[in-house]
Design an enzyme around this catalytic site. Structure first.
Site, mmCIF file in Angstrom:
data_model
loop_
_atom_site.group_PDB
_atom_site.id
_atom_site.type_symbol
_atom_site.label_atom_id
_atom_site.label_comp_id
_atom_site.label_asym_id
_atom_site.label_seq_id
_atom_site.Cartn_x
_atom_site.Cartn_y
_atom_site.Cartn_z
ATOM 1 C CE LYS A 1 21.459 -29.932 -49.502
ATOM 2 N NZ LYS A 1 23.184 -30.386 -50.091
ATOM 3 N NE ARG B 1 23.856 -24.337 -53.879
ATOM 4 C CZ ARG B 1 22.844 -24.843 -54.090
ATOM 5 N NH1 ARG B 1 22.254 -25.322 -52.720
ATOM 6 N NH2 ARG B 1 21.942 -24.614 -54.994
#
Length: 440
Positions: A384, A419
């Site tokens: 991210k 994840r």
């Protein structure tokens, strides 16, 4: 119970326990629920016995194998002693398989009149918490005697044994890291096989981008992307023993996905973008990941949605609200996974505070529901933007090392599922972090 006029308002976790009294029999599953009813205590007991018979319970060996056993532990602030019913249940104090789920239904500091009454009935100054502590409390969980588990398909998942790895499979043209790579069925199958070969426990398939300012697809458009790939993936031999999660906030998509073989639903909106998904998932009987996000992908990074005084405390409160809505819609606590929503309605420093503060988020939720503080936590921070900002890596693919570092911190602070895009790195991160956690 629901069909009998009993409204379930709270659930405990699900526990797999060793048999007691008669030990030569299979292990048991135990839980508890809290609810309201207009039935009196004896009528309630009668109704519960009817439910037992309907499910298939017959007379047998006392404490022996049985398909279902329903007991009344507490009934309001009543003390009852008759031939057929004793309340509080006379053996609460000696049974860890009763106390563990019972304590889940209580809050550590909730100002709840009924809970205070129940604690007073325990005959211990510290209430049922003292009784549970005397038996060993949390030190018992994860032993051969009692484990917290999640029922997924025909198996029981013990997420405390090791950190689980969820591999990302995006079918979108516009996802921030791998958009456009796996839109064709053949490419998606090849990627799924790679993720599995590298050690993924779960494949999370997403047909809708939820990056900031992403354009929202309709449920039908999402299904057009999802169905061909899902139909193909469920058939590959490599999926044996693995779980398939579908990343969607639409009830219609969730229903179709489970019908076609998905075993878990991952909803970034926590039921806010399509409230029907909660009752749909409750009916489907599959695990549900509910995530923290303010607004939707197009508004989540607005100045208003980025305002926090205490990000961990506020995320805990707002995420607990999502959990309660799921519970009251019929999704039991033992099927819920929590995701604090890294990168969703968060600035970089908020993401870092959450990774470091996962335990404080659990503690905050435990004030109103100890059961909620024990459910598995999924961490989705892979590649991210905040990692790129810290490490000066503009290309998301170059953020795997940063992902490893952040995920290791997350595991050490209590994350149970990672994840990730790079499963090989995720598996190694989990193995080392789990080994470190086990060092006393």
């Amino acid at each position: 119970m629901k069909d009998s006029g009993i409204k379930i308002t709270r659930h405990a976790c699900l526990y797999e326990t060793a048999p007691e009294y008669v030990t030569d029999q299979p292990r048991f599953l135990n839980s508890a629920v809290r609810g309201t009813t207009k039935l009196g205590p004896h009528d309630l007991l009668k109704k519960l016995k009817e439910i037992e018979r309907d499910i298939g319970r017959t007379a047998g060996i006392r404490y022996g194998p049985r398909p279902i056993d329903l007991d009344i532990l507490l009934y309001g602030d009543s003390q009852i002693s008759t031939e057929t019913l004793t309340v509080p249940h006379e053996r609460i104090h000696e049974r860890q398989f009763v106390l563990a789920p019972l304590v889940d239904l209580l809050g550590s500091s909730a100002d709840d009149h009924m809970e205070k009454s129940w604690h007073s009935l325990s005959k211990c100054s510290g209430g049922f918490f003292d009784v549970w502590n005397e038996l060993g409390s949390e030190s018992l969980i994860g032993t051969q005697g009692i484990k917290r588990v999640m029922a997924v398909g025909n198996r029981l998942l013990d997420w405390s044994e090791r950190t689980l790895i969820m591999g990302v499979l995006n079918l979108t043209p516009d996802s921030f890291s791998d958009g456009g790579k796996f839109q064709e069925v053949e490419a998606a199958i090849a990627q799924a096989k790679l993720l599995i070969s590298e050690g993924a426990d779960i494949i999370d398939i997403g047909a809708q981008s939820t990056r900031p300012s992403a354009t929202r697809l309709s449920a039908n458009e999402e299904l057009e992307r999802l169905v061909p790939v899902l139909d193909a993936i469920v058939k590959i031999p490599e999926m044996e023993g693995k779980l398939i999660s579908v990343d969607t906030f639409y009830g219609q998509v969730a229903a179709e996905a489970v019908k076609r073989g998905a075993t878990m639903i991952n909803d970034v909106s926590g039921g806010q973008l399509d409230p029907s998904i909660l009752e749909v998932v409750a009916e489907l009987g599959v695990p549900y990941v509910t995530m923290h996000m303010r607004g939707d992908p197009s508004t989540m990074q607005s100045e208003q949605n980025l305002q926090y005084d205490d990000v961990c405390k506020e995320v805990a409160s707002e995420l607990y609200t999502r959990l309660r809505e799921a519970e009251l819609s019929g999704i039991p606590l033992w099927r819920i996974v929590l995701d604090p929503g890294i990168g969703f309605s968060k600035k970089s420093r908020h993401n870092l505070e959450i990774i470091n503060g996962l335990r404080s988020i659990r503690e905050e939720m435990g004030k109103v529901s100890l059961g909620a503080s024990h459910v598995p936590v999924l961490l989705g921070l892979s590649r991210k933007r905040f990692l790129g900002e810290i490490c000066n890596r503009a290309d998301p693919v170059e953020r795997d090392a940063a992902t490893v570092a952040a995920n290791a911190a997350g595991i050490m602070n209590g994350a149970n599922i990672l994840r990730v895009h790079n499963v090989r790195c995720g598996v190694d991160t989990a193995k080392v972090s789990d080994a470190l956690r086990m060092v006393k």
